[in-house]
Write a protein that holds these residues in place. Structure first.
Motif, mmCIF file in Angstrom:
data_model
loop_
_atom_site.group_PDB
_atom_site.id
_atom_site.type_symbol
_atom_site.label_atom_id
_atom_site.label_comp_id
_atom_site.label_asym_id
_atom_site.label_seq_id
_atom_site.Cartn_x
_atom_site.Cartn_y
_atom_site.Cartn_z
ATOM 1 N N ASP A 1 0.339 1.701 3.935
ATOM 2 C CA ASP A 1 0.325 1.630 5.352
ATOM 3 C C ASP A 1 -1.011 2.030 5.771
ATOM 4 O O ASP A 1 -1.496 1.906 6.843
ATOM 5 N N ARG A 2 -1.841 2.174 4.809
ATOM 6 C CA ARG A 2 -3.261 2.481 4.881
ATOM 7 C C ARG A 2 -4.023 1.911 4.063
ATOM 8 O O ARG A 2 -3.884 1.688 2.831
ATOM 9 N N HIS B 1 -4.575 4.037 0.644
ATOM 10 C CA HIS B 1 -3.219 4.257 -0.280
ATOM 11 C C HIS B 1 -3.595 4.312 -1.767
ATOM 12 O O HIS B 1 -4.429 3.572 -2.077
ATOM 13 N N SER C 1 1.181 -2.819 5.966
ATOM 14 C CA SER C 1 0.313 -2.781 7.155
ATOM 15 C C SER C 1 -1.098 -3.900 7.181
ATOM 16 O O SER C 1 -1.385 -4.217 5.994
#
Length: 239
Positions: free
Chosen positions: A35-36, A39, A67
């Motif tokens: 989600d980033r 990561h 994401s």
């Protein structure tokens, strides 16, 4: 087969390739939510792709969510690998992740395969260039030798995929018997491997056998109980 964990969220494994081919291939499996942009998955891809001509297969089968920022980072990793004559292949995204992933990547040079086996097959089937850089060049004997080498390499890669299939079965058994989430069950199997110094594949085979026969080696049972202690109070008996 070499493997290493760069972070709890990512498992990195070097796949076997034909000796002397000058190529390398890596399998990277993130677990949970990507989600980033920062990561650990992306650092693992870039580290694996430092050698020119490297193929990196990312197994997304245990990723619950991806994401938009993570997809952009995947695309950036793909371009970096392409610039170094390597390639990035994605495999096994969940149904709710797959449409978003394909839409976000659009026409980008990042193939998405339904299964890990298909991605690994594509990885092994890439035709290596001859000394002049022309795919398929050289004498008939050279081409025959390369074909035989690719068949051997594909067999080794398929064996690696089979190992992961056994791990997935063991994860499913822990999920079913202990009521854990998939990523938690993955960590349980990994922790047993770490504490017993037994390869994760062999630990998985023992768990699958336990589910079928009800028998489990005492050291594996001990570490399984200990790993589950913080997640579930008691280890259920199989069959």
């Amino acid at each position: 087969m070499e493997h290493a964990e760069t972070a709890p969220e990512v498992w990195v494994e070097k796949l076997p390739v034909q000796a002397g081919s000058g190529r390398s291939a890596w399998l990277i499996r993130p677990v949970g939510t990507v989600d980033r942009a920062g990561h650990p998955l992306f650092e693992a891809i870039r580290t694996a792709g430092e050698r020119a001509g490297t193929a990196v297969v990312v197994d997304l089968s245990h990723v619950r969510a991806l994401s938009a920022g993570a997809v952009r980072e995947l695309l950036d990793c793909a371009h970096t690998l392409e610039a170094a004559r390597g390639r990035l292949l994605l495999a096994g995204p969940a149904q709710d992740v797959d449409p978003l992933l394909r839409l976000a990547l659009g026409l980008a040079p990042v193939p998405v395969f339904a299964t890990l086996g298909a991605a690994v097959h594509a990885c092994a089937s890439r035709v290596p260039a001859d000394a002049t850089g022309v795919p398929g060049g050289g004498t008939a004997a050279d081409r025959g030798g390369r074909t035989a080498a690719r068949h051997d390499e594909l067999a080794q890669l398929q064996q690696a995929v089979s190992s992961h299939a056994v791990v997935d079965q063991a994860i499913g058994i822990v999920v079913a018997l202990a009521g854990l989430r998939t990523e938690d069950a993955w960590h349980v199997v990994r922790e047993i491997s770490q504490h017993t110094n037994i390869k994760m594949r062999h630990v998985a085979e023992l768990i699958v056998e336990w589910a079928q026969t009800g028998h489990l080696a005492s050291d594996i049972r001990h570490h399984l109980q200990r790993s589950l202690a913080a997640r579930r109070p008691a280890l259920p008996e199989a069959g």
